[in-house]
Design a protein around this motif. Structure first.
Motif, PDB file in Angstrom:
ATOM      1  N   GLN A  74       0.794  -1.225   0.000  1.00  0.00           N
ATOM      2  CA  GLN A  74       0.000   0.000   0.000  1.00  0.00           C
ATOM      3  C   GLN A  74       0.826   1.274   0.000  1.00  0.00           C
ATOM      4  N   THR A  75       2.039   1.246   0.419  1.00  0.00           N
ATOM      5  CA  THR A  75       2.815   2.480   0.525  1.00  0.00           C
ATOM      6  C   THR A  75       4.155   2.381  -0.188  1.00  0.00           C
ATOM      7  N   GLN A  76       4.291   1.483  -1.126  1.00  0.00           N
ATOM      8  CA  GLN A  76       5.557   1.285  -1.819  1.00  0.00           C
ATOM      9  C   GLN A  76       5.707   2.270  -2.984  1.00  0.00           C
ATOM     10  N   SER A  77       6.769   3.044  -2.961  1.00  0.00           N
ATOM     11  CA  SER A  77       7.071   3.965  -4.055  1.00  0.00           C
ATOM     12  C   SER A  77       7.675   3.192  -5.219  1.00  0.00           C
ATOM     13  N   VAL A  78       7.270   3.564  -6.426  1.00  0.00           N
ATOM     14  CA  VAL A  78       7.797   2.922  -7.628  1.00  0.00           C
ATOM     15  C   VAL A  78       8.449   3.979  -8.518  1.00  0.00           C
ATOM     16  N   ALA A  79       9.568   3.614  -9.101  1.00  0.00           N
ATOM     17  CA  ALA A  79      10.358   4.535  -9.914  1.00  0.00           C
ATOM     18  C   ALA A  79      10.089   4.359 -11.396  1.00  0.00           C
ATOM     19  N   ILE A  80       9.929   5.493 -12.073  1.00  0.00           N
ATOM     20  CA  ILE A  80       9.831   5.531 -13.524  1.00  0.00           C
ATOM     21  C   ILE A  80      10.769   6.653 -13.979  1.00  0.00           C
ATOM     22  N   PRO A  81      12.084   6.385 -13.977  1.00  0.00           N
ATOM     23  CA  PRO A  81      13.062   7.431 -14.267  1.00  0.00           C
ATOM     24  C   PRO A  81      12.884   8.097 -15.626  1.00  0.00           C
ATOM     25  N   THR A  82      12.441   7.345 -16.634  1.00  0.00           N
ATOM     26  CA  THR A  82      12.286   7.925 -17.969  1.00  0.00           C
ATOM     27  C   THR A  82      11.237   9.036 -17.995  1.00  0.00           C
ATOM     28  N   ARG A  83      10.350   9.053 -17.008  1.00  0.00           N
ATOM     29  CA  ARG A  83       9.323  10.103 -16.916  1.00  0.00           C
ATOM     30  C   ARG A  83       9.579  11.027 -15.730  1.00  0.00           C
ATOM     31  N   LEU A  84      10.771  10.914 -15.123  1.00  0.00           N
ATOM     32  CA  LEU A  84      11.105  11.693 -13.926  1.00  0.00           C
ATOM     33  C   LEU A  84       9.988  11.585 -12.896  1.00  0.00           C
ATOM     34  N   SER A  85       9.567  10.341 -12.629  1.00  0.00           N
ATOM     35  CA  SER A  85       8.439  10.110 -11.734  1.00  0.00           C
ATOM     36  C   SER A  85       8.716   9.014 -10.715  1.00  0.00           C
ATOM     37  N   ALA A  86       8.190   9.233  -9.523  1.00  0.00           N
ATOM     38  CA  ALA A  86       8.192   8.236  -8.451  1.00  0.00           C
ATOM     39  C   ALA A  86       6.794   8.277  -7.850  1.00  0.00           C
ATOM     40  N   PHE A  87       5.969   7.315  -8.232  1.00  0.00           N
ATOM     41  CA  PHE A  87       4.584   7.260  -7.790  1.00  0.00           C
ATOM     42  C   PHE A  87       4.450   6.362  -6.565  1.00  0.00           C
ATOM     43  N   ILE A  88       3.405   6.600  -5.797  1.00  0.00           N
ATOM     44  CA  ILE A  88       3.029   5.702  -4.703  1.00  0.00           C
ATOM     45  C   ILE A  88       1.618   5.212  -5.028  1.00  0.00           C
ATOM     46  N   PRO A  89       1.509   4.075  -5.716  1.00  0.00           N
ATOM     47  CA  PRO A  89       0.176   3.589  -6.059  1.00  0.00           C
ATOM     48  C   PRO A  89      -0.598   3.199  -4.803  1.00  0.00           C
ATOM     49  N   ASP A  90      -1.921   3.236  -4.907  1.00  0.00           N
ATOM     50  CA  ASP A  90      -2.736   2.809  -3.768  1.00  0.00           C
ATOM     51  C   ASP A  90      -2.482   1.350  -3.454  1.00  0.00           C
ATOM     52  N   LEU A  91      -2.279   0.536  -4.484  1.00  0.00           N
ATOM     53  CA  LEU A  91      -1.893  -0.864  -4.301  1.00  0.00           C
ATOM     54  C   LEU A  91      -0.900  -1.240  -5.386  1.00  0.00           C
ATOM     55  N   LEU A  92       0.095  -2.010  -5.008  1.00  0.00           N
ATOM     56  CA  LEU A  92       1.078  -2.555  -5.936  1.00  0.00           C
ATOM     57  C   LEU A  92       1.169  -4.041  -5.664  1.00  0.00           C
ATOM     58  N   VAL A  93       1.013  -4.852  -6.698  1.00  0.00           N
ATOM     59  CA  VAL A  93       1.249  -6.290  -6.586  1.00  0.00           C
ATOM     60  C   VAL A  93       2.575  -6.559  -7.266  1.00  0.00           C
ATOM     61  N   ALA A  94       3.508  -7.132  -6.494  1.00  0.00           N
ATOM     62  CA  ALA A  94       4.851  -7.389  -7.008  1.00  0.00           C
ATOM     63  C   ALA A  94       5.446  -8.591  -6.282  1.00  0.00           C
ATOM     64  N   PRO A  95       6.448  -9.227  -6.890  1.00  0.00           N
ATOM     65  CA  PRO A  95       7.133 -10.319  -6.196  1.00  0.00           C
ATOM     66  C   PRO A  95       7.766  -9.810  -4.903  1.00  0.00           C
ATOM     67  N   LEU A  96       7.715 -10.635  -3.857  1.00  0.00           N
ATOM     68  CA  LEU A  96       8.318 -10.265  -2.575  1.00  0.00           C
ATOM     69  C   LEU A  96       9.791  -9.901  -2.758  1.00  0.00           C
ATOM     70  N   ALA A  97      10.498 -10.631  -3.600  1.00  0.00           N
ATOM     71  CA  ALA A  97      11.926 -10.390  -3.805  1.00  0.00           C
ATOM     72  C   ALA A  97      12.195  -9.015  -4.410  1.00  0.00           C
ATOM     73  N   ALA A  98      11.251  -8.467  -5.156  1.00  0.00           N
ATOM     74  CA  ALA A  98      11.428  -7.151  -5.784  1.00  0.00           C
ATOM     75  C   ALA A  98      11.309  -6.024  -4.770  1.00  0.00           C
ATOM     76  N   VAL A  99      10.626  -6.290  -3.662  1.00  0.00           N
ATOM     77  CA  VAL A  99      10.369  -5.264  -2.654  1.00  0.00           C
ATOM     78  C   VAL A  99      11.116  -5.643  -1.380  1.00  0.00           C
ATOM     79  N   ASP A 100      12.364  -6.023  -1.554  1.00  0.00           N
ATOM     80  CA  ASP A 100      13.190  -6.430  -0.424  1.00  0.00           C
ATOM     81  C   ASP A 100      14.477  -5.625  -0.461  1.00  0.00           C
ATOM     82  N   GLY A 101      14.760  -4.921   0.586  1.00  0.00           N
ATOM     83  CA  GLY A 101      15.986  -4.145   0.649  1.00  0.00           C
ATOM     84  C   GLY A 101      15.743  -2.792   1.273  1.00  0.00           C
TER      85      GLY A 101
END
Length: 196
Positions: A74-101
């Motif tokens: 619910q609060t994970q920021s996602v990067a889209i550097p080509t658009r100079l954007s960092a969004f915080i979607p209301d929900l993000l479904v992603a592999p656990l390994a991608a959101v680790d660190g």
């Protein structure tokens, strides 16, 4: 939504790395969501109770349908550097390994699905800017829950991104079901969404 311009200070540029440094180091107002939208750092208040209730209902359904190695965030920021954007979607479904660190951002391309629920102040951004950003990043599915659509509350599922454009895979007014294809194979009952 209140926007703070990401103007370059002395010795700073407006490239991706500079934007991220400013975004990470800024004093964030308590209870606010801070995103970078096409090079502009924006600050928005937390969503309404109705907005959160809709997101929660979708989260519960998604959590029951996804593989164990995926998460719903619910609060994970996602990067889209080509658009100079960092969004915080209301929900993000992603592999656990991608959101680790330790990083605050994960590449938007790691998402399997993003969900945005509109608010009066951000509906246009969710409909146009974020849709283009998620498509350009290659997020396979984008679910827009638009409480403020001109024709009445509507849920639209976008997919098959090409460049910065999605194809509409389905749309339904609140009250009618909408199906999310594989890998979700899930029908959302939008009659559960509060309106008013």
């Amino acid at each position: 939504m209140s926007a703070l311009a990401a103007e370059a200070g002395h010795g700073q540029g407006n490239d991706w790395d500079d934007l991220i440094r400013r975004w990470e180091s800024m004093d964030r107002p308590a209870g606010c969501k801070v995103e970078i939208i096409e090079g502009i750092i924006t600050v928005a208040p937390t969503p309404s109770a109705r907005h959160n209730n809709i997101a929660y209902r979708v989260l519960r359904r998604l959590a029951a349908a996804i593989p164990e190695e995926w998460g719903v965030y619910q609060t994970q920021s996602v990067a889209i550097p080509t658009r100079l954007s960092a969004f915080i979607p209301d929900l993000l479904v992603a592999p656990l390994a991608a959101v680790d660190g330790p990083a605050h951002l994960v590449p938007a391309a790691m998402g399997e699905l993003v969900v945005e629920v509109t608010s009066p102040s951000n509906a246009g951004t969710d409909r146009i800017t974020k849709a283009a950003g998620y498509a350009e990043a290659g997020v396979p599915l984008y679910l827009l829950i638009d409480q403020f659509a001109p024709g009445g509350p509507t849920v639209t599922l976008y997919g098959e991104p090409k460049g910065d454009v999605y194809r509409v895979l389905g749309a339904a007014p609140f009250g009618e079901p909408i199906h999310l294809p594989a890998p979700f194979d899930l029908t959302l009952d939008t009659a559960e969404f509060p309106v008013g």
